[in-house]
Design a protein around this motif. Structure first.
Motif, short mmCIF file in Angstrom:
data_model
loop_
_atom_site.label_atom_id
_atom_site.label_comp_id
_atom_site.label_asym_id
_atom_site.label_seq_id
_atom_site.Cartn_x
_atom_site.Cartn_y
_atom_site.Cartn_z
N SER A 142 -18.42 11.94 -2.84
CA SER A 142 -17.15 12.01 -2.12
C SER A 142 -16.70 10.63 -1.68
O SER A 142 -17.50 9.85 -1.15
N ARG A 143 -15.45 10.32 -1.93
CA ARG A 143 -14.84 9.07 -1.46
C ARG A 143 -13.55 9.42 -0.73
O ARG A 143 -12.70 10.13 -1.27
N ILE A 144 -13.38 8.92 0.47
CA ILE A 144 -12.13 9.09 1.19
C ILE A 144 -11.33 7.80 1.01
O ILE A 144 -11.77 6.73 1.43
N ILE A 145 -10.19 7.93 0.36
CA ILE A 145 -9.40 6.75 0.02
C ILE A 145 -7.94 6.94 0.42
O ILE A 145 -7.45 8.06 0.56
N SER A 146 -7.26 5.81 0.60
CA SER A 146 -5.82 5.79 0.85
C SER A 146 -5.21 4.94 -0.27
O SER A 146 -5.18 3.71 -0.17
N PRO A 147 -4.75 5.57 -1.36
CA PRO A 147 -4.22 4.80 -2.50
C PRO A 147 -2.82 4.27 -2.25
O PRO A 147 -2.02 4.89 -1.55
N HIS A 148 -2.51 3.10 -2.84
CA HIS A 148 -1.16 2.56 -2.67
C HIS A 148 -0.51 2.08 -3.96
O HIS A 148 0.70 1.85 -3.99
N ASN A 149 -1.26 1.91 -5.07
CA ASN A 149 -0.64 1.46 -6.32
C ASN A 149 -1.46 1.85 -7.53
O ASN A 149 -2.70 1.82 -7.48
N LEU A 150 -0.78 2.21 -8.62
CA LEU A 150 -1.42 2.39 -9.92
C LEU A 150 -1.34 1.07 -10.67
O LEU A 150 -0.31 0.38 -10.62
N VAL A 151 -2.40 0.72 -11.39
CA VAL A 151 -2.45 -0.55 -12.12
C VAL A 151 -2.97 -0.30 -13.52
O VAL A 151 -4.01 0.35 -13.70
N PHE A 152 -2.27 -0.82 -14.53
CA PHE A 152 -2.77 -0.79 -15.91
C PHE A 152 -3.17 -2.20 -16.29
O PHE A 152 -2.35 -3.13 -16.25
N ASP A 153 -4.43 -2.40 -16.65
CA ASP A 153 -4.92 -3.76 -16.90
C ASP A 153 -4.84 -4.18 -18.36
O ASP A 153 -5.34 -5.23 -18.75
N GLY A 154 -4.19 -3.35 -19.19
CA GLY A 154 -4.10 -3.64 -20.61
C GLY A 154 -4.96 -2.70 -21.44
O GLY A 154 -4.72 -2.54 -22.64
N SER A 155 -5.95 -2.08 -20.81
CA SER A 155 -6.80 -1.13 -21.52
C SER A 155 -7.12 0.11 -20.68
O SER A 155 -7.26 1.20 -21.21
N ARG A 156 -7.21 -0.06 -19.35
CA ARG A 156 -7.56 1.07 -18.48
C ARG A 156 -6.60 1.15 -17.30
O ARG A 156 -6.03 0.16 -16.86
N TRP A 157 -6.47 2.38 -16.78
CA TRP A 157 -5.69 2.61 -15.56
C TRP A 157 -6.60 2.59 -14.35
O TRP A 157 -7.69 3.15 -14.37
N HIS A 158 -6.13 1.96 -13.29
CA HIS A 158 -6.86 1.91 -12.02
C HIS A 158 -5.92 2.37 -10.91
O HIS A 158 -4.69 2.34 -11.07
N VAL A 159 -6.50 2.76 -9.80
CA VAL A 159 -5.70 2.98 -8.60
C VAL A 159 -6.24 2.05 -7.53
O VAL A 159 -7.45 1.93 -7.33
N ARG A 160 -5.34 1.33 -6.89
CA ARG A 160 -5.71 0.42 -5.82
C ARG A 160 -5.66 1.21 -4.52
O ARG A 160 -4.63 1.83 -4.19
#
Length: 280
Positions: A142-160
């Protein structure tokens, strides 16, 4: 002049400018194919654009199409070749020769079921409890997170997002979520709290000094570098500190190659020193 335009009109105008910017000539046929409309409707779209921007386009009778004038001022994003190719590909007819090839990321695509909760949290600025797996924790936890942006680095998607386990902002790979998501209320942290996100860095690149002058010139052309007063080529890019490592990987300056032809570019020495605090 500031114009209040509807979403549909903005899309039409954007397409018109995209064609003019990249192809140098606009015809009603471009609009007919892309929007699946009649010739008269396509002509109206162009006239609507000219009514708002009367000095941007001029009709060239010999070329049977519109061209840009010296007063043509495109909207943002037109310099991105990828956007042009993606948008114009939508209007290619099935029998037409497809002369554009785009390589998609070879990595596993993101499954909607795994990220629906994250997308909702981003939209409504929520704090969520999600299941996540990482190299340091190979079992879902379990991770409790507060996301604020989606990021595509050229190969994978991340959430900041702000991670309450690490008490810091982190990047989470979207494919590593298990889809379980519980809303924990409003987000406690937003992007203006993220110091690395708010910090803008200058990344200066130049040809590998081991290259011959002729080869250095070619590399400079590849990377849109300009010749400096000291006789060296250089280009400076801006990036958020939180995204620095992604940019370095894209530029292939995150590691050093023994062969200068393989290395091609390096970080300027003074720039490298300034970036050290933001590198692992």
């Amino acid at each position: 002049m500031s114009l209040q335009l509807s979403y549909d009109v903005v899309q039409r105008f954007y397409f018109i400018e995209l064609i003019i910017f990249w192809e140098g000539r606009l015809t009603t046929n471009h609009l007919q194919q892309h929007f699946n409309i009649s010739r008269s409707s396509a002509s109206k779209y162009i006239q609507d654009y000219l009514q708002c921007y009367p000095h941007s386009l001029v009709y060239n009778a010999s070329k049977k199409g519109y061209e840009q004038t010296a007063k043509f001022t495109p909207t943002q994003g037109l310099s991105d070749l990828g956007s042009y190719l993606n948008i114009t590909a939508q209007s290619m007819q099935s029998h037409a020769l497809n002369h554009f090839t785009s390589m998609a990321s070879p990595l596993v695509p993101v499954q909607p079921s795994k990220v629906m909760g994250i997308l909702q949290a981003l939209k409504y600025k929520q704090r969520i409890d999600v299941g996540y797996v990482s190299l340091s924790s190979p079992e879902f936890e379990s991770r409790i997170i507060s996301p604020h942006n989606l990021v595509f680095d050229g190969s994978r998607w991340h959430v900041r997002a702000y991670c309450e386990k690490n008490r810091d902002f982190r990047d989470f790979v979207l494919t590593r979520f298990n889809g379980d998501c519980e809303i924990e209320g409003d987000a406690l942290f937003a992007q203006h709290h993220d110091t690395l996100w708010q910090t803008i860095l200058n990344v200066s690149i130049e040809p590998d000094p081991r290259l011959t002058p002729n080869k250095a010139h070619i590399i400079a052309l590849d990377h849109q570098m300009t010749l400096q007063p000291n006789g060296l080529y250089k280009r400076t890019l801006q990036v958020r500190a939180a995204l620095l490592l992604y940019l370095l990987k894209q530029l292939r300056v995150d590691s050093y190659q023994a062969n200068p032809a393989a290395q091609q570019i390096i970080l300027s020495p003074d720039c490298l020193a300034e970036l050290q605090p933001y590198m692992p």
